[in-house]
Design a protein around this motif. Structure first.
Motif, PDB file in Angstrom:
ATOM      1  N   GLN A 208       1.512  16.370  -6.442  1.00  0.00           N
ATOM      2  CA  GLN A 208       2.276  15.388  -5.672  1.00  0.00           C
ATOM      3  C   GLN A 208       2.814  14.288  -6.582  1.00  0.00           C
ATOM      4  N   SER A 209       2.037  13.867  -7.554  1.00  0.00           N
ATOM      5  CA  SER A 209       2.495  12.856  -8.509  1.00  0.00           C
ATOM      6  C   SER A 209       3.706  13.368  -9.285  1.00  0.00           C
ATOM      7  N   GLN A 210       3.643  14.644  -9.650  1.00  0.00           N
ATOM      8  CA  GLN A 210       4.751  15.252 -10.386  1.00  0.00           C
ATOM      9  C   GLN A 210       6.016  15.240  -9.553  1.00  0.00           C
ATOM     10  N   GLU A 211       5.909  15.576  -8.274  1.00  0.00           N
ATOM     11  CA  GLU A 211       7.081  15.565  -7.403  1.00  0.00           C
ATOM     12  C   GLU A 211       7.647  14.163  -7.268  1.00  0.00           C
ATOM     13  N   LEU A 212       6.774  13.173  -7.124  1.00  0.00           N
ATOM     14  CA  LEU A 212       7.236  11.790  -7.028  1.00  0.00           C
ATOM     15  C   LEU A 212       7.936  11.344  -8.308  1.00  0.00           C
ATOM     16  N   ALA A 213       7.408  11.780  -9.446  1.00  0.00           N
ATOM     17  CA  ALA A 213       7.990  11.392 -10.729  1.00  0.00           C
ATOM     18  C   ALA A 213       9.394  11.952 -10.918  1.00  0.00           C
ATOM     19  N   LEU A 214       9.668  13.107 -10.328  1.00  0.00           N
ATOM     20  CA  LEU A 214      10.973  13.749 -10.489  1.00  0.00           C
ATOM     21  C   LEU A 214      11.944  13.399  -9.371  1.00  0.00           C
ATOM     22  N   ASP A 215      11.472  12.728  -8.335  1.00  0.00           N
ATOM     23  CA  ASP A 215      12.330  12.362  -7.205  1.00  0.00           C
ATOM     24  C   ASP A 215      13.010  11.033  -7.519  1.00  0.00           C
ATOM     25  N   LEU A 216      14.063  11.097  -8.334  1.00  0.00           N
ATOM     26  CA  LEU A 216      14.727   9.877  -8.797  1.00  0.00           C
ATOM     27  C   LEU A 216      16.053   9.622  -8.089  1.00  0.00           C
ATOM     28  N   ALA A 217      16.347  10.411  -7.052  1.00  0.00           N
ATOM     29  CA  ALA A 217      17.646  10.315  -6.399  1.00  0.00           C
ATOM     30  C   ALA A 217      17.890   8.927  -5.810  1.00  0.00           C
ATOM     31  N   GLN A 218      16.832   8.318  -5.257  1.00  0.00           N
ATOM     32  CA  GLN A 218      16.981   7.028  -4.593  1.00  0.00           C
ATOM     33  C   GLN A 218      16.435   5.875  -5.439  1.00  0.00           C
ATOM     34  N   ARG A 219      16.206   6.113  -6.708  1.00  0.00           N
ATOM     35  CA  ARG A 219      15.558   5.104  -7.535  1.00  0.00           C
ATOM     36  C   ARG A 219      16.342   4.871  -8.816  1.00  0.00           C
ATOM     37  N   ASP A 220      16.175   3.690  -9.371  1.00  0.00           N
ATOM     38  CA  ASP A 220      16.801   3.362 -10.654  1.00  0.00           C
ATOM     39  C   ASP A 220      15.830   3.498 -11.817  1.00  0.00           C
ATOM     40  N   GLU A 221      14.537   3.648 -11.516  1.00  0.00           N
ATOM     41  CA  GLU A 221      13.540   3.740 -12.576  1.00  0.00           C
ATOM     42  C   GLU A 221      12.402   4.635 -12.109  1.00  0.00           C
ATOM     43  N   PRO A 222      11.608   5.160 -13.049  1.00  0.00           N
ATOM     44  CA  PRO A 222      10.520   6.072 -12.663  1.00  0.00           C
ATOM     45  C   PRO A 222       9.497   5.382 -11.769  1.00  0.00           C
ATOM     46  N   VAL A 223       8.827   6.183 -10.967  1.00  0.00           N
ATOM     47  CA  VAL A 223       7.766   5.675 -10.121  1.00  0.00           C
ATOM     48  C   VAL A 223       6.593   5.239 -10.992  1.00  0.00           C
ATOM     49  N   SER A 224       5.951   4.160 -10.627  1.00  0.00           N
ATOM     50  CA  SER A 224       4.807   3.666 -11.381  1.00  0.00           C
ATOM     51  C   SER A 224       3.517   4.287 -10.861  1.00  0.00           C
ATOM     52  N   VAL A 225       2.459   4.146 -11.640  1.00  0.00           N
ATOM     53  CA  VAL A 225       1.164   4.676 -11.223  1.00  0.00           C
ATOM     54  C   VAL A 225       0.702   3.997  -9.938  1.00  0.00           C
ATOM     55  N   LEU A 226       0.912   2.703  -9.845  1.00  0.00           N
ATOM     56  CA  LEU A 226       0.511   1.993  -8.630  1.00  0.00           C
ATOM     57  C   LEU A 226       1.278   2.489  -7.407  1.00  0.00           C
ATOM     58  N   GLU A 227       2.564   2.746  -7.582  1.00  0.00           N
ATOM     59  CA  GLU A 227       3.359   3.263  -6.467  1.00  0.00           C
ATOM     60  C   GLU A 227       2.873   4.639  -6.045  1.00  0.00           C
ATOM     61  N   ILE A 228       2.497   5.468  -7.024  1.00  0.00           N
ATOM     62  CA  ILE A 228       1.957   6.786  -6.701  1.00  0.00           C
ATOM     63  C   ILE A 228       0.670   6.631  -5.904  1.00  0.00           C
ATOM     64  N   CYS A 229      -0.189   5.727  -6.345  1.00  0.00           N
ATOM     65  CA  CYS A 229      -1.446   5.496  -5.615  1.00  0.00           C
ATOM     66  C   CYS A 229      -1.171   5.064  -4.181  1.00  0.00           C
ATOM     67  N   GLU A 230      -0.180   4.223  -3.996  1.00  0.00           N
ATOM     68  CA  GLU A 230       0.167   3.770  -2.647  1.00  0.00           C
ATOM     69  C   GLU A 230       0.692   4.929  -1.799  1.00  0.00           C
ATOM     70  N   CYS A 231       1.553   5.744  -2.397  1.00  0.00           N
ATOM     71  CA  CYS A 231       2.131   6.875  -1.653  1.00  0.00           C
ATOM     72  C   CYS A 231       1.063   7.898  -1.265  1.00  0.00           C
TER      73      CYS A 231
END
Length: 311
Positions: A208-231
């Protein structure tokens, strides 16, 4: 029937050459890759042997309508399959359309076979005790006696070598021999108990972390570890432990490697006149081109501008 032996300098191109598999390979250890693939593919069966000289993450979906069985040929340190460690005495199974996640170590030599699931089920009903046949669809891992596994592995390797040597073995004969090996292993197997649930949770968190890291369509920067923990609703400690257990890397290191592999795939599949290195880096969340080039060179042994473009 197709019989081939091929070498590759890109792990994802290697992955795409294995017919019938929907999968991607991501390189994690540094340097130029040099891999070997032997495969014999018929209408209703397949045998392939792959040797990888880099640490690789393999993920994808098993062929539909097939039962797939894999075993390491030589010992190169423990690999991880679906969240559990495997070695040269391990036999793992994938069922029709099943998603998989494998951490392959440097130097891993893997042998795999696939057979028609319907035919196997019919033959299993004839050869295996009724309880074992009924449990076939739930099997994920087999524990084998070392002598039995070595004998079957030797038979399969001999079949690959014979087919590649153009000894004119009929496809039906090869299919039947592969099927017999599958039945021999299933007949001798005892499903191994263990702490699969905890490993499965770790594997899920990494995927799931890997999918979040590659889902950059709606973002300007990579997802952070804290954001992954929240998700994912997990603690940083749980996430860190999951990554260390499965990958041996911190989340930041692993997820950066995933994005670098995605960038390499995009570079190899596009025309440099239509898509620049800078644009690829930006699309994958690398805002500093110099840092991107440095990470890329460290991982793949070449600068992004040196990667062959095939658009």
């Amino acid at each position: 029937m197709l019989c081939e032996i091929r070498r590759f300098d890109d792990v994802d191109v290697h992955a795409g050459a294995i017919l019938g598999w929907q999968q991607t390979y991501d390189q994690l250890s540094t340097g130029h890759a040099s891999t070997l693939l032997k495969h014999v593919t018929g209408e209703r069966f397949q045998i392939f042997q792959e040797a990888l000289d880099k640490r690789v993450v393999q993920r994808g979906t098993a062929p539909h309508g097939r039962l797939c069985l894999a075993m390491p040929v030589s010992h190169a340190g423990p690999a991880v399959f679906q969240g559990r460690s495997i070695d040269t005495q391990s036999v793992t199974l994938l069922h029709s359309g099943q998603e998989f996640f494998v951490q392959a170590t440097e130097g891993m030599d893997l042998l795999a076979i696939t057979v028609d699931a319907v035919r196997l089920e019919r033959l299993a009903d004839l050869e295996l005790p009724a309880p074992s046949a009924r449990r076939l669809g739930a099997l994920a891992r087999l524990e084998m006696h070392q002598d039995v596994l070595a004998a079957v592995r030797g038979q399969l390797l001999d079949l690959v070598d014979a087919a590649l040597a153009a000894k004119q073995l009929p496809e039906k004969l090869l299919e039947d021999r592969v099927m017999a090996c599958m039945l021999d292993l299933l007949g001798q197997a005892v499903e191994r108990d263990g702490r699969a649930v905890n490993h499965a949770v770790s594997a899920y968190l990494v995927r799931q972390s890997q999918e979040l890291a590659l889902d950059l369509a709606q973002r300007d920067e990579p997802v952070s570890v804290l954001e992954i923990c929240e998700c994912l609703n997990v603690s940083r400690r749980t996430l860190q432990r999951s990554f260390q257990t499965l990958t041996g890397l911190r989340p930041v290191e692993y997820l950066r490697a995933v994005r670098l592999n995605a960038a390499r795939r995009r570079l190899r599949g596009t025309d440099p006149r239509q898509l620049t290195v800078a644009r690829v880096a930006s699309d994958l969340g690398f805002t500093h081109l110099g840092h991107f080039a440095g990470y890329y060179k460290t991982l793949f042994g070449e600068h992004p501008s040196e990667t062959p473009r095939h658009g």
